[in-house]
Design an enzyme around this catalytic site. Structure first.
Site, PDB file in Angstrom:
ATOM      1  N   THR A  71     -25.589  -6.632 -16.511  1.00  0.00           N
ATOM      2  CA  THR A  71     -25.754  -6.754 -15.268  1.00  0.00           C
ATOM      3  C   THR A  71     -26.952  -7.650 -14.880  1.00  0.00           C
ATOM      4  O   THR A  71     -28.016  -7.568 -15.782  1.00  0.00           O
ATOM      5  CB  THR A  71     -25.845  -5.527 -14.364  1.00  0.00           C
ATOM      6  OG1 THR A  71     -26.074  -5.361 -13.103  1.00  0.00           O
ATOM      7  CG2 THR A  71     -26.972  -4.639 -14.992  1.00  0.00           C
ATOM      8  N   ARG A  72     -27.001  -8.434 -13.897  1.00  0.00           N
ATOM      9  CA  ARG A  72     -28.388  -9.005 -13.412  1.00  0.00           C
ATOM     10  C   ARG A  72     -28.539  -8.871 -12.036  1.00  0.00           C
ATOM     11  O   ARG A  72     -29.603  -9.330 -11.367  1.00  0.00           O
ATOM     12  CB  ARG A  72     -28.083 -10.709 -13.461  1.00  0.00           C
ATOM     13  CG  ARG A  72     -26.611 -10.849 -12.934  1.00  0.00           C
ATOM     14  CD  ARG A  72     -26.807 -12.542 -12.849  1.00  0.00           C
ATOM     15  NE  ARG A  72     -27.023 -12.967 -11.541  1.00  0.00           N
ATOM     16  CZ  ARG A  72     -26.152 -13.266 -10.426  1.00  0.00           C
ATOM     17  NH1 ARG A  72     -24.694 -13.180 -10.773  1.00  0.00           N
ATOM     18  NH2 ARG A  72     -26.171 -13.551  -9.364  1.00  0.00           N
TER      19      ARG A  72
ATOM     20  N   HIS B 182     -24.374  -0.919  -7.787  1.00  0.00           N
ATOM     21  CA  HIS B 182     -23.757  -0.427  -6.672  1.00  0.00           C
ATOM     22  C   HIS B 182     -22.863   0.647  -7.106  1.00  0.00           C
ATOM     23  O   HIS B 182     -22.724   1.055  -8.546  1.00  0.00           O
ATOM     24  CB  HIS B 182     -23.325  -1.118  -5.614  1.00  0.00           C
ATOM     25  CG  HIS B 182     -22.357  -1.963  -6.017  1.00  0.00           C
ATOM     26  ND1 HIS B 182     -20.836  -1.721  -6.687  1.00  0.00           N
ATOM     27  CD2 HIS B 182     -22.205  -3.570  -6.292  1.00  0.00           C
ATOM     28  CE1 HIS B 182     -20.167  -2.827  -7.010  1.00  0.00           C
ATOM     29  NE2 HIS B 182     -20.796  -3.910  -6.555  1.00  0.00           N
TER      30      HIS B 182
ATOM     31  N   HIS C 139     -19.916  -0.108  -9.535  1.00  0.00           N
ATOM     32  CA  HIS C 139     -20.708  -0.323 -10.850  1.00  0.00           C
ATOM     33  C   HIS C 139     -20.707   0.975 -11.555  1.00  0.00           C
ATOM     34  O   HIS C 139     -20.248   1.287 -12.860  1.00  0.00           O
ATOM     35  CB  HIS C 139     -21.602  -1.009 -10.977  1.00  0.00           C
ATOM     36  CG  HIS C 139     -21.532  -2.409 -10.392  1.00  0.00           C
ATOM     37  ND1 HIS C 139     -22.652  -3.120  -9.998  1.00  0.00           N
ATOM     38  CD2 HIS C 139     -20.408  -3.492 -10.381  1.00  0.00           C
ATOM     39  CE1 HIS C 139     -22.164  -4.521  -9.848  1.00  0.00           C
ATOM     40  NE2 HIS C 139     -20.996  -4.547  -9.971  1.00  0.00           N
TER      41      HIS C 139
ATOM     42  N   ARG D 112     -15.189  -9.294 -12.957  1.00  0.00           N
ATOM     43  CA  ARG D 112     -14.251 -10.454 -12.317  1.00  0.00           C
ATOM     44  C   ARG D 112     -15.535 -11.228 -11.978  1.00  0.00           C
ATOM     45  O   ARG D 112     -16.468 -11.178 -11.487  1.00  0.00           O
ATOM     46  CB  ARG D 112     -13.785  -9.697 -11.098  1.00  0.00           C
ATOM     47  CG  ARG D 112     -12.399  -8.800 -11.468  1.00  0.00           C
ATOM     48  CD  ARG D 112     -11.984  -8.276 -10.120  1.00  0.00           C
ATOM     49  NE  ARG D 112     -11.429  -9.385  -9.285  1.00  0.00           N
ATOM     50  CZ  ARG D 112     -10.158 -10.005  -9.242  1.00  0.00           C
ATOM     51  NH1 ARG D 112      -9.442  -9.669 -10.481  1.00  0.00           N
ATOM     52  NH2 ARG D 112      -9.892 -10.893  -8.368  1.00  0.00           N
ATOM     53  N   ASP D 113     -14.880 -12.878 -12.198  1.00  0.00           N
ATOM     54  CA  ASP D 113     -15.792 -13.764 -12.235  1.00  0.00           C
ATOM     55  C   ASP D 113     -17.365 -13.678 -12.828  1.00  0.00           C
ATOM     56  O   ASP D 113     -18.469 -13.788 -12.335  1.00  0.00           O
ATOM     57  CB  ASP D 113     -16.188 -14.284 -10.526  1.00  0.00           C
ATOM     58  CG  ASP D 113     -16.951 -15.579 -10.366  1.00  0.00           C
ATOM     59  OD1 ASP D 113     -16.706 -16.448 -11.302  1.00  0.00           O
ATOM     60  OD2 ASP D 113     -17.744 -15.738  -9.363  1.00  0.00           O
ATOM     61  N   HIS D 114     -17.416 -13.172 -14.093  1.00  0.00           N
ATOM     62  CA  HIS D 114     -18.302 -12.692 -14.815  1.00  0.00           C
ATOM     63  C   HIS D 114     -19.238 -13.958 -14.963  1.00  0.00           C
ATOM     64  O   HIS D 114     -18.907 -15.106 -15.362  1.00  0.00           O
ATOM     65  CB  HIS D 114     -17.875 -12.275 -16.143  1.00  0.00           C
ATOM     66  CG  HIS D 114     -18.808 -11.727 -17.158  1.00  0.00           C
ATOM     67  ND1 HIS D 114     -19.002 -10.257 -17.212  1.00  0.00           N
ATOM     68  CD2 HIS D 114     -19.796 -11.929 -17.601  1.00  0.00           C
ATOM     69  CE1 HIS D 114     -19.825 -10.091 -18.076  1.00  0.00           C
ATOM     70  NE2 HIS D 114     -20.477 -11.193 -18.417  1.00  0.00           N
TER      71      HIS D 114
ATOM     72  N   MET E 290     -13.020  -1.325  -7.927  1.00  0.00           N
ATOM     73  CA  MET E 290     -13.277   0.131  -7.404  1.00  0.00           C
ATOM     74  C   MET E 290     -13.331   0.173  -5.892  1.00  0.00           C
ATOM     75  O   MET E 290     -14.348  -0.845  -5.437  1.00  0.00           O
ATOM     76  CB  MET E 290     -14.394   0.624  -8.330  1.00  0.00           C
ATOM     77  CG  MET E 290     -14.273   0.656  -9.863  1.00  0.00           C
ATOM     78  SD  MET E 290     -13.141   1.794 -10.378  1.00  0.00           S
ATOM     79  CE  MET E 290     -13.643   3.456 -10.054  1.00  0.00           C
TER      80      MET E 290
END
Length: 398
Positions: A195-196, A200, A203, A289-291, A330
Site C-alpha cells: 500500500t501507498r 480503508h 482493504h 486492481r490497477d496495481h 469488497m
C-alpha cells in the site's frame, strides 16, 4: 547461516555490505563523489540488503536491455523494472578517469562503485517498454524523460553503510531481519499487502479475509520511499497503519515499512512488488486492481486495464514462487451489515460504496466519514494531520 523463510528470488539473499570496510572506506576518500538522489538512495538500500535479490549492483547495459524488452535478466531470472544509476556526463568522465565513484547521502559515504560500464540509454524506448507509453502525464515517464541524468553506469558495488533514517526505526527491517522476525513468531504462511495510501475498510477486510482463507498471517508492508506525487506523507500514513493494528485479531498482523522508490509501472511493477516481498519472506502477495497504476493519461483514459497486473502475475505465478492473491472488490452490504466480495452479494441486497469526491465533500463540510468505509482510527489520524484540509488526503483512499 541458513536464511529462514521461502527461497529468495534467484536462490540466495544478496548482502552487499562489507564486513571489514577499512580498505573500501580508504578508497572512497580518493574517488570522485556523487550525492545520491532520493530514488537512488532507495535503490541502493534494497540492493545492499537483498530486497532486490538477485541483483548485485545497478543494471549493466546488457541486463538493462534484457529487462526492458523481455522482463528478464541475462541470466534468465524474471526482473521487470530497470534499477539503474543515472549520472551527468561530467561525473561519468571523472569516474572513468578514477576507475570508480563514491556514492554518498547527506555527505556520508555509503558505497563505492567500481566503474565497468557507462552508456547513454534510449530513454524514450525504455519508457515505451517499461511503462507502455511515452505520455508525460505518467509520473514514471515524466521522471525518466525529464528528471533522469543522460548516462547510466554499472560495476561491482561495495556498501559501507545504509542510508540513515530518523523515522519509523522500529518498523524498518532488512529482508534478513524480517525473515528472522517471521520465523521467531512461527509464521510459516505470510500474505503481504502493498500500500501507498491510508487503508480503508475494504482493504482491512480484504487482508483479514485473505489471511483466514489461506491460514496465514498478514504482513502490512507499506512503501515509505517514493510514491505517487501528491500522496499522503508517510509519517501520517504510518500513524494510520499503527492505529489499525489493534483492530486485527491478536497475533495475526505485522507492520514493516519498505524503502522502495515506486515507478508506478502498473503490471510490471506488480510483478516487481511480488519479487521484493518474496525476498522479505512473504509466501503470498495481494495484487490489487490497477496495481501501481498512475491514474488517467493525458486523454483521460487509464494507462492500464484494471485486471492487467493480476493477469500478468497469474501467468508467472509458478516461476515467481510466491502465491498470488487477487484483490477482490469488497462492498458493504446494508442488509448484512458487513463487507463481502462484490461477486458474493446476494440478489436484491444493497451495496454501499463511496467515492473520493463524496469523501472530500463530507470532510470539507465537517461531516463524519462513514465507519463502514473508513475505519474511525484512520479518520481520526487524517483529521489530526489535515485539520480543515482532510478531504485532500482522504481523496487518495479510494
Amino acid at each position: 547461516m541458513a536464511i529462514p523463510g521461502p527461497p529468495p528470488h534467484g536462490g540466495a539473499l544478496v548482502d552487499l555490505r562489507v564486513e571489514d570496510g577499512r580498505a573500501v572506506a580508504a578508497a572512497a576518500q580518493e574517488l570522485p563523489r556523487w550525492e545520491l538522489t532520493r530514488r537512488q538512495r532507495c535503490d541502493l538500500e534494497l540492493l545492499a540488503t537483498g530486497g532486490f535479490s538477485p541483483l548485485r549492483t545497478f543494471l549493466g547495459r546488457a541486463d538493462h536491455a534484457s529487462v526492458c524488452t523481455a522482463m528478464r535478466l541475462t541470466t534468465g531470472e524474471l526482473w521487470p523494472i530497470p534499477v539503474t544509476l543515472d549520472l551527468p556526463e561530467c561525473v561519468v568522465a571523472a569516474a572513468s578517469s578514477a576507475g570508480g565513484l563514491t556514492l554518498c547521502a547527506r555527505g556520508a559515504d555509503l558505497a563505492v562503485l567500481w566503474l565497468r560500464e557507462a552508456w547513454r540509454p534510449d530513454r524514450v524506448a525504455e519508457a515505451a517498454a517499461v511503462f507502455g507509453t511515452t505520455d508525460p502525464a505518467h509520473p514514471g515517464v515524466h521522471t525518466l524523460l525529464h528528471e533522469t541524468h543522460p548516462w547510466y553506469v554499472s560495476g561491482p558495488l561495495a556498501v559501507l553503510a545504509l542510508p540513515t533514517h530518523h523515522d519509523f526505526r522500529s518498523l524498518r527491517h532488512t529482508p534478513a531481519e524480517l525473515r528472522r522476525e517471521l520465523a521467531d513468531r512461527g509464521w510459516d504462511t505470510v500474505v503481504a499487502f502493498q500500500t501507498r495510501n491510508p487503508m480503508h475498510r475494504a482493504h482491512q477486510e480484504l487482508t483479514i479475509r485473505a489471511a483466514r482463507e489461506l491460514g496465514a498471517h498478514v504482513l502490512l508492508h507499506p512503501v515509505v520511499g517514493i510514491t505517487k506525487p501528491g500522496d499522503v506523507d508517510p509519517s501520517v500514513r504510518v500513524r494510520c497503519y499503527r492505529a489499525l493494528l489493534p483492530t486485527y485479531p491478536p497475533g495475526t498482523v505485522l507492520l514493516s515499512v519498505l524503502p522502495l522508490a515506486m515507478r508506478m509501472a502498473g503490471p510490471r511493477e506488480a510483478l516487481w512488488h511480488a519479487i521484493v516481498r518474496k525476498n522479505h519472506g512473504a509466501t503470498h502477495f495481494i495484487v490489487g486492481r490497477d496495481h501501481a497504476g498512475p491514474g488517467p493519461d493525458s486523454q483521460g483514459r487509464p494507462f492500464y486495464e484494471p485486471s492487467e497486473a493480476q493477469d500478468l502475475l497469474r501467468r508467472h505465478e509458478d516461476e515467481l514462487g510466491i502465491g498470488v492473491v487477487p484483490f477482490r472488490q469488497m462492498v458493504f452490504v446494508r442488509e448484512l451489515q458487513r463487507h463481502v466480495p462484490e461477486d458474493e452479494v446476494p440478489p436484491g441486497h444493497h451495496c454501499l460504496r463511496i467515492s473520493g469526491t463524496e469523501q472530500r465533500r463530507r470532510l470539507a463540510q465537517g461531516e463524519e466519514l462513514p465507519e463502514w468505509f473508513t475505519p474511525p482510527e484512520v479518520a481520526a489520524e487524517l483529521r489530526r494531520a489535515f485539520p480543515g484540509r482532510t478531504g485532500e488526503a482522504v481523496a487518495l483512499l479510494s
